[in-house]
Every structure is written in C-alpha cells, then in structure tokens.
Design a protein around this motif. Structure first.
Motif, PDB file in Angstrom:
ATOM      1  N   VAL A 184      -1.068  -0.404   0.519  1.00 57.27           N
ATOM      2  CA  VAL A 184      -0.379  -1.685   0.387  1.00 57.27           C
ATOM      3  C   VAL A 184       0.071  -2.128   1.775  1.00 57.27           C
ATOM      4  N   THR A 185      -0.069  -3.409   2.073  1.00 60.21           N
ATOM      5  CA  THR A 185       0.420  -3.950   3.334  1.00 60.21           C
ATOM      6  C   THR A 185       1.731  -4.678   3.084  1.00 60.21           C
ATOM      7  N   VAL A 209      10.270  -9.534   3.007  1.00 55.76           N
ATOM      8  CA  VAL A 209       9.125  -8.633   2.920  1.00 55.76           C
ATOM      9  C   VAL A 209       8.378  -8.888   1.607  1.00 55.76           C
ATOM     10  N   THR A 210       7.066  -9.066   1.710  1.00 55.12           N
ATOM     11  CA  THR A 210       6.232  -9.152   0.514  1.00 55.12           C
ATOM     12  C   THR A 210       5.147  -8.082   0.628  1.00 55.12           C
ATOM     13  N   PHE A 211       4.602  -7.708  -0.515  1.00 58.59           N
ATOM     14  CA  PHE A 211       3.549  -6.687  -0.533  1.00 58.59           C
ATOM     15  C   PHE A 211       2.220  -7.337  -0.861  1.00 58.59           C
ATOM     16  N   VAL A 235       5.753   6.918  -8.166  1.00 58.63           N
ATOM     17  CA  VAL A 235       4.975   7.090  -6.944  1.00 58.63           C
ATOM     18  C   VAL A 235       5.891   7.466  -5.791  1.00 58.63           C
ATOM     19  N   VAL A 236       5.264   8.017  -4.769  1.00 57.36           N
ATOM     20  CA  VAL A 236       5.930   8.235  -3.486  1.00 57.36           C
ATOM     21  C   VAL A 236       5.310   7.241  -2.506  1.00 57.36           C
ATOM     22  N   ALA A 237       6.154   6.409  -1.894  1.00 53.20           N
ATOM     23  CA  ALA A 237       5.670   5.401  -0.958  1.00 53.20           C
ATOM     24  C   ALA A 237       6.044   5.793   0.464  1.00 53.20           C
ATOM     25  N   THR A 238       5.076   5.724   1.359  1.00 54.40           N
ATOM     26  CA  THR A 238       5.318   5.987   2.776  1.00 54.40           C
ATOM     27  C   THR A 238       4.714   4.851   3.587  1.00 54.40           C
ATOM     28  N   CYS A 239       5.450   4.402   4.605  1.00 51.81           N
ATOM     29  CA  CYS A 239       4.979   3.309   5.454  1.00 51.81           C
ATOM     30  C   CYS A 239       4.889   3.792   6.892  1.00 51.81           C
ATOM     31  N   ASP A 240       3.822   3.425   7.564  1.00 52.19           N
ATOM     32  CA  ASP A 240       3.561   3.891   8.920  1.00 52.19           C
ATOM     33  C   ASP A 240       4.129   2.912   9.936  1.00 52.19           C
ATOM     34  N   ALA A 241       5.302   3.246  10.486  1.00 47.37           N
ATOM     35  CA  ALA A 241       5.925   2.427  11.526  1.00 47.37           C
ATOM     36  C   ALA A 241       5.971   3.175  12.845  1.00 47.37           C
TER      37      ALA A 241
END
Length: 235
Positions: free
Chosen positions: A220-221, A230-232, A184-190
């Motif tokens: 995912v949060t 950090v936990t998911f 997968v490709v994971a991206t997080c919005d910061a």
C-alpha cells in the motif's frame, strides 16, 4: 525311417478379434498398470503425465480485494507545533526562542530537533513576525514567531506539520480490521525516520501482512499532502 512333415500340423495364427488396425492399441491394456502402462489422464505433471494426486491450486490472497476498499480512505491528519510564551522583553530573546522551539517540538513529536536558529535583534511589538529554522530528523522546517500583544506575548508555530510513521502504520492496521475484519501487521518504510515533514506529493511505501498467514502480503502507498492528510492507495 523318414518323417514326412505335414503342413496341416502347423499352428494357425489366431485372428485379431479387434481387427487388424486395433491390435497395436490393445497391447498396453493387457500389460496392466505396470511400468509401461500409460498413466490415467489428469494426474501428476501438467498435461496428464506422471503419477500422483491432482495439483492443488494455490490459495488466493485475501488482501488484494480488501486493498481496493482501503484505497480511498482519508485516515490521518498531521501535527502542527504551536505554543504561546510571554518573554517580557522589548527584543526577542533569541536563545529562549530556540530553546522553546526544541522543547515544544520534541514534546509533541518525540524526536530530537537540531540546528535551531532564530535571528538576533528582533524588536518586539504587537504583530511583529519573524522566522526561525530547524531540522527534524534531517528534514528542514521553519517556525513563525509572532508577538500577539503589547505585553510581549509571543506565539511560536511550525510552518509545516509532522506525520508520525507509527500513526500511519497503526491507522492502516485499523482500516483492515474495520473494513475487512482482517488482522494484519502494517510496516512503512521511512528509512531511519520516525517522523515525516508533510509535503505535497510525499509517498510512503507500506506493507500489510496477515497475522494468520505471514506469506500473504500486500503493498500500500501512503500519500501525504502538505496539510498532513494521509490517504492509502493500493492501485
């Protein structure tokens, strides 16, 4: 010459072999598969109407089940900034302390530190502690400056820990590969930030997208506490 009409020569109606109540239902079959024939049930539009192949059910996403496995895994610890410096003076060199805060923070986090401020006229002796402040990508942080001996050796530590957004994304990607064998490709919005100052209740929304099927995604949060753990959560 006068012709006499013989009623016996009238054509006689052919009796319905299926009975009087079935003649109406047999007509469509005699017409064959023309435009007025009813379609075979189970094809085309819902309810058996229309023509064409049976609808193909949509392929189920591979992500929701996997997200439940990923959810409770502790994956990352934040970074604390600290260093020892020998100033060799009876008073804290405020300008030098500020430069060191900028240097060690930028070296360890890779981001620019602004608005650094340390108090003036701090008398140095073993055990002397003072506080400096700064901003990391607009987030307020504090630093503890402590003299550790009588020789003027000073230790600087950040009071908060820092979490790299890229590390969260990389760890989430690794979890999918390890736990489910999925790429997968994971991206997080910061927003515009690349580093977060850890705090209890801090949340980061991330999205995982299958490499083989970009239409298959899951949210995912990332939950971050003050220690930078950090936990998911995929609930």
């Amino acid at each position: 010459m006068t012709q006499v009409h013989d009623p016996r020569q009238q054509p006689h109606p052919v009796p319905n072999a299926f009975g009087p109540h079935q003649a109406h239902h047999q007509a469509p079959h005699a017409l064959g598969p023309g435009p007025y024939a009813p379609p075979a049930p189970g094809y085309g539009a819902p309810g058996g109407l229309g023509h064409g192949r049976p609808p193909v059910p949509p392929r189920r996403s591979a992500l929701p089940v996997i997200l439940g496995v990923i959810g409770a895994i502790v994956v990352l610890a934040g970074l604390g900034v600290g260093a020892l410096f020998l100033f060799g003076s009876q008073q804290l060199d405020t300008a030098e302390a500020e430069r060191q805060i900028v240097s060690i923070t930028e070296e360890q986090t890779g981001v620019t530190v602004t608005d650094v401020s340390c108090p003036d006229d701090v008398e140095l002796a073993a055990g002397t502690v003072t506080t400096c402040t700064a901003a990391v990508e607009g987030q307020q942080v504090t630093y503890t400056v402590e003299q550790t001996d009588d020789e003027g050796t000073v230790r600087i530590d950040s009071d908060q820990v820092f979490v790299q957004v890229a590390d969260v994304e990389a760890t989430l990607t690794d979890q999918f590969a390890t736990e489910a064998g999925l790429s997968v490709v994971a991206t997080c919005d910061a927003g515009d930030r690349t580093v977060l100052v850890a705090a209890d209740g801090l949340e980061l929304t991330c999205e995982a997208t299958l490499v083989d099927d970009p239409s298959d995604t899951g949210t995912v949060t990332a939950l971050i506490d003050a220690e930078g753990t950090v936990t998911f959560d995929a609930a």
